[in-house]
Design a protein around this motif. Structure first.
Motif, PDB file in Angstrom:
ATOM      1  N   GLU A 158       1.153  -0.470   0.252  1.00  0.00           N
ATOM      2  CA  GLU A 158       0.353  -0.319   0.483  1.00  0.00           C
ATOM      3  C   GLU A 158       0.598   1.104  -0.263  1.00  0.00           C
ATOM      4  OE1 GLU A 158      -4.183   0.130   2.298  1.00  0.00           O
ATOM      5  OE2 GLU A 158      -2.951   1.555   3.216  1.00  0.00           O
ATOM      6  N   VAL A 159       1.334   1.853  -1.270  1.00  0.00           N
ATOM      7  CA  VAL A 159       2.824   2.947  -0.873  1.00  0.00           C
ATOM      8  C   VAL A 159       1.798   4.274  -0.227  1.00  0.00           C
ATOM      9  CG1 VAL A 159       3.740   3.958  -3.369  1.00  0.00           C
ATOM     10  CG2 VAL A 159       3.114   1.495  -3.253  1.00  0.00           C
ATOM     11  N   THR A 160       0.752   4.479  -0.489  1.00  0.00           N
ATOM     12  CA  THR A 160       0.254   5.666  -0.378  1.00  0.00           C
ATOM     13  C   THR A 160      -1.248   6.637  -0.379  1.00  0.00           C
ATOM     14  OG1 THR A 160       1.062   8.834  -1.078  1.00  0.00           O
ATOM     15  CG2 THR A 160       0.618   6.912  -2.752  1.00  0.00           C
ATOM     16  N   SER A 161      -1.528   7.109  -0.300  1.00  0.00           N
ATOM     17  CA  SER A 161      -2.879   7.575  -0.288  1.00  0.00           C
ATOM     18  C   SER A 161      -3.246   8.919  -1.256  1.00  0.00           C
ATOM     19  CB  SER A 161      -3.446   7.935   1.294  1.00  0.00           C
ATOM     20  OG  SER A 161      -5.215   8.476   1.776  1.00  0.00           O
ATOM     21  N   PHE A 162      -4.154   8.762  -2.066  1.00  0.00           N
ATOM     22  CA  PHE A 162      -4.916   9.423  -2.921  1.00  0.00           C
ATOM     23  C   PHE A 162      -5.736  10.853  -1.939  1.00  0.00           C
ATOM     24  CE2 PHE A 162      -2.662   7.049  -5.530  1.00  0.00           C
ATOM     25  CZ  PHE A 162      -1.789   8.266  -5.751  1.00  0.00           C
ATOM     26  N   VAL A 163      -5.541  11.125  -0.715  1.00  0.00           N
ATOM     27  CA  VAL A 163      -6.616  12.548  -0.125  1.00  0.00           C
ATOM     28  C   VAL A 163      -6.166  13.459  -0.472  1.00  0.00           C
ATOM     29  CG1 VAL A 163      -7.516  10.230   1.372  1.00  0.00           C
ATOM     30  CG2 VAL A 163      -5.171  12.124   1.927  1.00  0.00           C
ATOM     31  N   HIS A 164      -7.089  14.652  -0.096  1.00  0.00           N
ATOM     32  CA  HIS A 164      -6.787  16.107  -0.194  1.00  0.00           C
ATOM     33  C   HIS A 164      -5.394  16.260   0.567  1.00  0.00           C
ATOM     34  CE1 HIS A 164      -7.066  20.394  -0.843  1.00  0.00           C
ATOM     35  NE2 HIS A 164      -8.242  20.405  -1.567  1.00  0.00           N
ATOM     36  N   PRO A 165      -5.059  16.702   0.519  1.00  0.00           N
ATOM     37  CA  PRO A 165      -3.419  17.487   0.903  1.00  0.00           C
ATOM     38  C   PRO A 165      -3.743  18.128   2.189  1.00  0.00           C
ATOM     39  CG  PRO A 165      -3.334  17.970  -2.036  1.00  0.00           C
ATOM     40  CD  PRO A 165      -4.504  17.452  -1.409  1.00  0.00           C
ATOM     41  N   ARG A 166      -4.955  19.241   1.856  1.00  0.00           N
ATOM     42  CA  ARG A 166      -4.847  19.847   3.544  1.00  0.00           C
ATOM     43  C   ARG A 166      -5.686  18.630   4.655  1.00  0.00           C
ATOM     44  NH1 ARG A 166      -8.059  23.130   0.214  1.00  0.00           N
ATOM     45  NH2 ARG A 166     -10.106  22.755   1.091  1.00  0.00           N
ATOM     46  N   ALA A 167      -5.539  17.816   4.642  1.00  0.00           N
ATOM     47  CA  ALA A 167      -5.851  16.219   5.041  1.00  0.00           C
ATOM     48  C   ALA A 167      -5.039  15.700   5.370  1.00  0.00           C
ATOM     49  CB  ALA A 167      -7.155  15.468   4.818  1.00  0.00           C
ATOM     50  N   ILE A 168      -4.045  15.302   4.290  1.00  0.00           N
ATOM     51  CA  ILE A 168      -3.165  14.889   4.636  1.00  0.00           C
ATOM     52  C   ILE A 168      -1.981  14.830   4.352  1.00  0.00           C
ATOM     53  CG2 ILE A 168      -1.780  11.823   5.456  1.00  0.00           C
ATOM     54  CD1 ILE A 168      -3.759  12.248   6.697  1.00  0.00           C
ATOM     55  N   PRO A 169      -1.264  16.604   4.401  1.00  0.00           N
ATOM     56  CA  PRO A 169       0.061  17.002   3.896  1.00  0.00           C
ATOM     57  C   PRO A 169       1.161  15.985   3.593  1.00  0.00           C
ATOM     58  CG  PRO A 169      -0.773  18.184   5.628  1.00  0.00           C
ATOM     59  CD  PRO A 169      -1.808  16.526   5.857  1.00  0.00           C
ATOM     60  N   ARG A 227     -12.332  11.645  -7.217  1.00  0.00           N
ATOM     61  CA  ARG A 227     -11.335  12.738  -7.666  1.00  0.00           C
ATOM     62  C   ARG A 227     -10.164  12.150  -7.795  1.00  0.00           C
ATOM     63  NH1 ARG A 227     -10.220  19.306  -6.334  1.00  0.00           N
ATOM     64  NH2 ARG A 227      -8.107  18.473  -7.219  1.00  0.00           N
ATOM     65  N   GLY A 228     -10.028  11.578  -5.616  1.00  0.00           N
ATOM     66  CA  GLY A 228      -8.585  10.430  -5.743  1.00  0.00           C
ATOM     67  C   GLY A 228      -8.801   9.510  -6.446  1.00  0.00           C
ATOM     68  N   LEU A 229      -9.596   8.311  -7.214  1.00  0.00           N
ATOM     69  CA  LEU A 229      -9.915   7.439  -7.961  1.00  0.00           C
ATOM     70  C   LEU A 229      -8.579   7.739  -8.753  1.00  0.00           C
ATOM     71  CD1 LEU A 229     -10.519   4.798  -8.283  1.00  0.00           C
ATOM     72  CD2 LEU A 229     -12.921   4.952  -9.318  1.00  0.00           C
ATOM     73  N   GLU A 230      -9.607   8.622  -9.915  1.00  0.00           N
ATOM     74  CA  GLU A 230      -8.869   9.416 -11.153  1.00  0.00           C
ATOM     75  C   GLU A 230      -7.504   9.503 -11.004  1.00  0.00           C
ATOM     76  OE1 GLU A 230      -9.935   9.259 -14.044  1.00  0.00           O
ATOM     77  OE2 GLU A 230     -12.276  10.016 -13.528  1.00  0.00           O
ATOM     78  N   ARG A 231      -6.750  10.147  -9.705  1.00  0.00           N
ATOM     79  CA  ARG A 231      -5.517  10.542  -9.674  1.00  0.00           C
ATOM     80  C   ARG A 231      -4.559   8.926  -9.451  1.00  0.00           C
ATOM     81  NH1 ARG A 231      -4.332  13.662  -4.140  1.00  0.00           N
ATOM     82  NH2 ARG A 231      -2.364  13.201  -4.984  1.00  0.00           N
ATOM     83  N   ALA A 232      -5.389   7.726  -8.621  1.00  0.00           N
ATOM     84  CA  ALA A 232      -4.951   6.707  -8.222  1.00  0.00           C
ATOM     85  C   ALA A 232      -4.989   6.045  -9.353  1.00  0.00           C
ATOM     86  CB  ALA A 232      -5.808   5.734  -7.600  1.00  0.00           C
ATOM     87  N   ILE A 233      -5.595   5.855 -10.892  1.00  0.00           N
ATOM     88  CA  ILE A 233      -5.401   5.237 -12.011  1.00  0.00           C
ATOM     89  C   ILE A 233      -4.503   6.003 -12.975  1.00  0.00           C
ATOM     90  CG2 ILE A 233      -7.137   5.035 -14.054  1.00  0.00           C
ATOM     91  CD1 ILE A 233      -9.533   4.873 -13.074  1.00  0.00           C
ATOM     92  N   ASN A 234      -4.429   7.178 -12.796  1.00  0.00           N
ATOM     93  CA  ASN A 234      -3.347   8.139 -13.664  1.00  0.00           C
ATOM     94  C   ASN A 234      -1.950   7.854 -13.084  1.00  0.00           C
ATOM     95  OD1 ASN A 234      -5.229   8.938 -15.820  1.00  0.00           O
ATOM     96  ND2 ASN A 234      -5.532  10.865 -13.877  1.00  0.00           N
ATOM     97  N   ALA A 235      -1.973   6.926 -11.717  1.00  0.00           N
ATOM     98  CA  ALA A 235      -0.405   7.281 -11.517  1.00  0.00           C
ATOM     99  C   ALA A 235      -0.331   5.411 -11.476  1.00  0.00           C
ATOM    100  CB  ALA A 235      -0.687   7.189  -9.711  1.00  0.00           C
ATOM    101  N   GLY A 236      -0.851   4.823 -12.201  1.00  0.00           N
ATOM    102  CA  GLY A 236      -0.981   3.865 -12.646  1.00  0.00           C
ATOM    103  C   GLY A 236      -1.034   2.081 -10.814  1.00  0.00           C
ATOM    104  N   VAL A 237      -1.866   2.949 -10.020  1.00  0.00           N
ATOM    105  CA  VAL A 237      -1.953   1.778  -8.682  1.00  0.00           C
ATOM    106  C   VAL A 237      -2.936   0.213  -9.638  1.00  0.00           C
ATOM    107  CG1 VAL A 237      -3.918   1.856  -6.793  1.00  0.00           C
ATOM    108  CG2 VAL A 237      -2.415   4.375  -7.377  1.00  0.00           C
ATOM    109  N   HIS A 238      -2.616  -0.271  -9.181  1.00  0.00           N
ATOM    110  CA  HIS A 238      -3.363  -1.242  -9.520  1.00  0.00           C
ATOM    111  C   HIS A 238      -4.700  -1.646  -8.586  1.00  0.00           C
ATOM    112  CE1 HIS A 238       1.026  -2.449  -9.869  1.00  0.00           C
ATOM    113  NE2 HIS A 238       0.724  -2.318 -11.069  1.00  0.00           N
ATOM    114  N   LYS A 239      -4.867  -1.784  -7.070  1.00  0.00           N
ATOM    115  CA  LYS A 239      -5.708  -1.632  -6.717  1.00  0.00           C
ATOM    116  C   LYS A 239      -6.350  -0.612  -5.647  1.00  0.00           C
ATOM    117  CE  LYS A 239      -6.060  -6.015  -4.356  1.00  0.00           C
ATOM    118  NZ  LYS A 239      -6.277  -6.819  -3.690  1.00  0.00           N
ATOM    119  N   ALA A 240      -7.225   0.174  -5.790  1.00  0.00           N
ATOM    120  CA  ALA A 240      -7.495   1.096  -4.563  1.00  0.00           C
ATOM    121  C   ALA A 240      -8.650   0.480  -3.575  1.00  0.00           C
ATOM    122  CB  ALA A 240      -8.898   1.991  -5.306  1.00  0.00           C
ATOM    123  N   LYS A 241      -8.372   1.062  -2.620  1.00  0.00           N
ATOM    124  CA  LYS A 241      -8.866   0.612  -1.084  1.00  0.00           C
ATOM    125  C   LYS A 241      -9.800   1.888  -0.896  1.00  0.00           C
ATOM    126  CE  LYS A 241      -7.048  -0.469   2.719  1.00  0.00           C
ATOM    127  NZ  LYS A 241      -6.328  -0.733   3.864  1.00  0.00           N
TER     128      LYS A 241
END
Length: 311
Positions: free
Chosen positions: A44-55, A83-97
């Motif tokens: 689990e490499v990272t999270s695509f939450v808003h930067p204000r939530a998890i800087p 929006r987070g899913l779109e970023r994950a798809i564009n970044a080449g993530v295989h699985k989104a939790k």
């Protein structure tokens, strides 16, 4: 007990998100690459939450662009919305939790909406995922106890699993977010859910807040759980849950299972090397028994002669 377990390494997401001081992107990439070399099949490499939530995780796209890719290794990331899913798809993530809380209190604190509202908001996310190659996995935070509400009724977990199943989700993580669970509770809950939802693969995501995580892992294993999350060095903790200290350390979980004859297919020696690397960069955040004490197979040299004590 000899069935192998499947471990997902979450240090670079759950671990890093709990650390206030900025971790440079190149250090994150170095650590993720080292984790991949340990033999994990899923990170689990990272999270695509808003930067204000998890800087701390605002560089998620850059990290995924720079880490090495290896055949057979799945990259997972946490996503809260479309929006987070779109970023994950564009970044080449295989699985989104998906990010979901069992209690309304924790959900409002963590996602600014109730559990039901969060489930409803997942519907367009699920539809978007179907148009891509990305897999979707579900999660249930504070599944074994909420720091605001206390015990979470199993009926609440059943309702969430029913909704996940209706979305076509096949994998659900049960998170002991603040380390409130005990082995008897783990057994009861896992038995109830696995009997009701035999089509779902359940993962245990355990925190060691009260020193119960390995006992809880064994209890889950005895009830058929074979998928576990862990964090090298014991890093971790939810920023929106009081007292949520680190995840169970990967090296402690691997050492314990392997000592019991349960294969993990992850190199303990390499995990310990990576824990030492993390310790160099983040010395005040490491919390690992095996890193401190060594493996039980690391024997000490015998004394040259018996020491006599005068009476």
């Amino acid at each position: 007990m000899s069935d192998a377990v499947f471990l997902t390494e979450v240090c670079s997401r759950d671990g890093f998100q709990s650390i206030r001081e900025w971790i440079p992107t190149e250090v994150k990439v170095e650590i993720v690459n080292a984790l991949i070399d340990c033999g994990y099949k899923q990170v689990e490499v990272t999270s695509f939450v808003h930067p204000r939530a998890i800087p701390q995780l605002k560089d998620a796209d850059d990290v995924l662009a720079q880490v090495k890719r290896r055949d057979g290794v799945t990259f997972r990331a946490l996503v809260p919305n479309v929006r987070g899913l779109e970023r994950a798809i564009n970044a080449g993530v295989h699985k989104a939790k998906l990010m979901l809380s069992a209690s309304d209190s924790h959900s409002i604190s963590n996602a600014n909406c109730t559990t039901e509202e969060a489930l409803t908001q997942f519907e367009p996310l699920i539809e978007r995922a179907k148009e891509s190659d990305i897999e979707i996995a579900g999660s249930i935070s504070v599944a074994f106890g909420c720091p605001y509400e206390g015990d979470v009724p199993v009926e609440r977990l059943i309702m969430i699993c029913e909704r996940y199943a209706s979305f076509g989700i096949e994998e659900v993580s049960l998170a002991d977010t603040t380390g409130m669970a005990n082995p008897a509770q783990i057994k009861r809950t896992v038995r109830e859910l696995t009997q009701r939802f035999p089509q779902l693969v359940f993962t245990l995501h355990l925190h060691n807040t009260r020193g119960m995580a390995f006992a809880n892992a064994v209890a889950g294993y005895e009830e058929g759980i074979r998928h576990f999350d862990s964090s090298t060095g014991g890093l971790g903790g939810c920023p929106y849950a009081p007292g949520a200290s680190g995840n169970i350390a990967s090296e402690d979980l691997i050492h314990g299972f392997e000592a019991m004859g349960i294969p993990t297919n992850v190199s303990l020696d390499r995990v310990l090397e990576t824990a030492r690397l993390i310790q160099q960069h983040l010395p005040s955040h490491i919390d690992s028994f095996v890193l401190k004490a060594g493996k039980s197979s690391d024997l000490s040299e015998r004394p040259a002669e018996q020491v006599k004590v005068e009476s």
